[in-house]
Scaffold this active site. Sequence first.
Site, mmCIF file in Angstrom:
data_model
loop_
_atom_site.group_PDB
_atom_site.id
_atom_site.type_symbol
_atom_site.label_atom_id
_atom_site.label_comp_id
_atom_site.label_asym_id
_atom_site.label_seq_id
_atom_site.Cartn_x
_atom_site.Cartn_y
_atom_site.Cartn_z
ATOM 1 N N ILE A 338 -0.246 -9.988 -16.665
ATOM 2 C CA ILE A 338 0.142 -9.657 -18.183
ATOM 3 C C ILE A 338 1.495 -10.627 -18.741
ATOM 4 C CG2 ILE A 338 0.925 -7.712 -19.491
ATOM 5 C CD1 ILE A 338 -1.267 -6.109 -17.801
ATOM 6 N N GLU A 364 4.814 1.695 8.050
ATOM 7 C CA GLU A 364 4.468 3.303 8.094
ATOM 8 C C GLU A 364 2.855 3.312 8.369
ATOM 9 O OE1 GLU A 364 7.199 4.960 8.100
ATOM 10 O OE2 GLU A 364 6.373 6.644 8.724
ATOM 11 N N THR A 366 -0.257 0.161 8.740
ATOM 12 C CA THR A 366 -0.857 -0.843 7.909
ATOM 13 C C THR A 366 -2.220 0.055 7.032
ATOM 14 O OG1 THR A 366 -2.607 -1.545 9.531
ATOM 15 C CG2 THR A 366 -0.448 -2.807 9.397
ATOM 16 N N GLU A 368 -5.293 -1.111 7.462
ATOM 17 C CA GLU A 368 -6.124 -0.763 8.295
ATOM 18 C C GLU A 368 -6.036 0.544 9.146
ATOM 19 O OE1 GLU A 368 -4.772 -3.549 7.866
ATOM 20 O OE2 GLU A 368 -6.708 -4.674 6.763
HETATM 21 C C1 LIG Z 1 10.003 -4.724 6.240
HETATM 22 C C2 LIG Z 1 9.601 -3.967 7.503
HETATM 23 C C3 LIG Z 1 10.147 -2.814 7.746
HETATM 24 C C4 LIG Z 1 10.097 -2.114 9.087
HETATM 25 N N1 LIG Z 1 10.712 -1.102 9.427
HETATM 26 C C5 LIG Z 1 10.512 -0.808 10.863
HETATM 27 C C6 LIG Z 1 11.277 0.354 11.301
HETATM 28 O O1 LIG Z 1 12.446 0.818 10.785
HETATM 29 N N2 LIG Z 1 11.165 0.517 12.332
HETATM 30 C C7 LIG Z 1 9.919 0.097 13.302
HETATM 31 O O2 LIG Z 1 10.037 0.605 14.463
HETATM 32 N N3 LIG Z 1 9.354 -0.872 12.715
HETATM 33 C C8 LIG Z 1 9.423 -1.117 11.426
HETATM 34 N N4 LIG Z 1 8.580 -2.240 10.819
HETATM 35 C C9 LIG Z 1 7.255 -2.305 11.754
HETATM 36 C C10 LIG Z 1 6.030 -2.039 10.887
HETATM 37 O O3 LIG Z 1 5.750 -0.599 11.420
HETATM 38 C C11 LIG Z 1 4.931 -3.033 11.657
HETATM 39 O O4 LIG Z 1 5.182 -4.392 11.217
HETATM 40 C C12 LIG Z 1 3.397 -2.326 11.484
HETATM 41 O O5 LIG Z 1 3.411 -1.255 12.201
HETATM 42 C C13 LIG Z 1 2.281 -3.436 11.787
HETATM 43 O O6 LIG Z 1 2.640 -4.072 12.992
HETATM 44 P P1 LIG Z 1 2.625 -5.662 13.188
HETATM 45 O O7 LIG Z 1 3.588 -6.031 12.036
HETATM 46 O O8 LIG Z 1 3.052 -5.977 14.652
HETATM 47 O O9 LIG Z 1 0.960 -6.214 12.843
HETATM 48 P P2 LIG Z 1 -0.030 -6.038 13.838
HETATM 49 O O10 LIG Z 1 -0.262 -4.678 14.417
HETATM 50 O O11 LIG Z 1 0.106 -7.099 14.897
HETATM 51 O O12 LIG Z 1 -1.118 -6.268 12.881
HETATM 52 C C14 LIG Z 1 -1.794 -7.309 12.249
HETATM 53 C C15 LIG Z 1 -2.936 -7.068 11.445
HETATM 54 O O13 LIG Z 1 -4.041 -6.590 12.334
HETATM 55 C C16 LIG Z 1 -4.338 -5.362 11.780
HETATM 56 N N5 LIG Z 1 -4.820 -4.514 12.821
HETATM 57 C C17 LIG Z 1 -3.884 -4.115 14.082
HETATM 58 N N6 LIG Z 1 -4.705 -3.339 14.812
HETATM 59 C C18 LIG Z 1 -6.049 -3.178 14.177
HETATM 60 C C19 LIG Z 1 -7.003 -2.323 14.493
HETATM 61 N N7 LIG Z 1 -7.308 -1.810 15.535
HETATM 62 N N8 LIG Z 1 -8.141 -2.496 13.694
HETATM 63 C C20 LIG Z 1 -8.058 -3.226 12.720
HETATM 64 N N9 LIG Z 1 -6.912 -3.709 12.098
HETATM 65 C C21 LIG Z 1 -5.869 -3.758 13.128
HETATM 66 C C22 LIG Z 1 -3.079 -4.643 11.167
HETATM 67 O O14 LIG Z 1 -3.797 -3.854 10.215
HETATM 68 C C23 LIG Z 1 -2.631 -6.176 10.375
HETATM 69 O O15 LIG Z 1 -3.210 -6.488 9.343
HETATM 70 C C24 LIG Z 1 8.811 -2.635 9.855
HETATM 71 C C25 LIG Z 1 8.178 -3.523 9.335
HETATM 72 C C26 LIG Z 1 8.341 -4.454 7.932
HETATM 73 C C27 LIG Z 1 7.816 -5.624 7.557
#
Ligand SMILES: Cc1cc2nc3c(=O)[nH]c(=O)nc-3n(C[C@H](O)[C@H](O)[C@H](O)COP(=O)(O)OP(=O)(O)OC[C@H]3O[C@@H](n4cnc5c(N)ncnc54)[C@H](O)[C@@H]3O)c2cc1C
Length: 381
Positions: A338, A364, A366, A368
């Site tokens: 927009i 908190e 994803t 999925e």
């Molecule tokens: C800015 C930011 C702040 C954060 N703050 C904190 C914090 O304070 N403390 C903390 O502990 N963590 C924190 N996190 C971590 C956050 O909780 C994780 O990034 C999140 O849980 C996803 O984990 P990952 O990034 O390793 O992705 P992955 O778990 O590797 O996932 C990658 C992709 O695969 C998908 N996937 C994974 N498993 C499955 C499944 N079984 N079925 C289908 N799809 C799946 C996911 O949905 C995603 O799309 C933070 C992350 C960010 C980016």
Amino acid sequence: MDFDFTEEQMMFRNSVRSFANKEIAPLVEEYEKRQEFPIELFRKMGALGYLCVTFPPEYGGAGAGLVDECILVEELARINSGIAGSIMVQGGIGSTIILDYGNEDQKQRYIVPAIRGEKIGAFGLTEPEAGSDAAAIQTRAEKAGDYYIINGSKIFISNGPICDFVLVAAWTDRSRKPTDGISVIVVDRGTPGFSVSRKLDKVGAWTAETGELVFEDCRVPRENLIGEEGKGLRYLLRSLNRGRITHAASSVGAARTILEEALKYSRERVQFGRPIGKNQSIAFKLARMAMETEAASLLTYHAAWLYDQGRKCSKEASMAKLFASEARVKASNEAMHIFGGYGYMMEYPVQRYWRDAKLSLITEGTSEIQQIIIAREIGLL
Ligand SMILES: Cc1cc2nc3c(=O)[nH]c(=O)nc-3n(C[C@H](O)[C@H](O)[C@H](O)COP(=O)(O)OP(=O)(O)OC[C@H]3O[C@@H](n4cnc5c(N)ncnc54)[C@H](O)[C@@H]3O)c2cc1C
């Protein structure tokens, strides 16, 4: 059935809104550029009783409910979602496990100063190889006399670079299953062996400082264990609903601002002799944004209300988080469109809403993971 906030909740919302407009809004541009959290806000908000609002009055908290916390978060996120994110950690994952399972000494050492904004909390679960699959963490805490020796690293930790203490999830007994072998241990800033190895450079949420934490033979007194040894993952899993609901509230607040600004722009921007909002294609986008924001709000406050009633709310918490974050992302995409070319310019805030929105689909749990929970709750998977 009553869909209205109470008179007290309305007063609370007005006071937070006025604080956010007067004390936070003027800081946003500067701190976004610096990619820092305006640290003095912790003390200011603590003095006004805006931190950890659900915590009991005996520790200095307001003894409020999750609905009130959602009101607070929504108002903060209307102004800046990075700032809202840091404040959410303080009253959420960075401290609730101590409140719920810690001993009196730990509550005095961490909860009382956290409520006052004198100490900043963080929570370290995620690791380079363990995100959604929290049980895959590698960090370990080995017993050595009166101490635990912690080794491992944590990534993406909100408030990590500015925290005074961090709740660390670590294996205390690898021979057991994760729900009996992972513990939560609090580590103070300055403890030898604990360092913030880097502050992470993110796409958005620049005012929320995020870091990578390293623990190298970090000696922590055994009295820093929170609750029972081996029960850490259970504590964490029990606290998830609360976090999901407040994250949904943050998305609602952000979506409201996006909608307001897109509406204003579509009334003001004139092309072909009339405001762009008079074109049905733009008006329909705004109509959908308004509808989805409202639906997100209803799902969020319903889930918060269930939580406050002590009722089961896993399905509702995940639905609220998933729906609100997706509504926010869609709204931010539409707003970018927009605003046309202006939307793509760094000098206008729309690009920030768009960058910030993406994070809401990841933290908190994803999208999925939320769908897995909902599918389980409706009897599938
Ligand atoms: C800015 C930011 C702040 C954060 N703050 C904190 C914090 O304070 N403390 C903390 O502990 N963590 C924190 N996190 C971590 C956050 O909780 C994780 O990034 C999140 O849980 C996803 O984990 P990952 O990034 O390793 O992705 P992955 O778990 O590797 O996932 C990658 C992709 O695969 C998908 N996937 C994974 N498993 C499955 C499944 N079984 N079925 C289908 N799809 C799946 C996911 O949905 C995603 O799309 C933070 C992350 C960010 C980016």
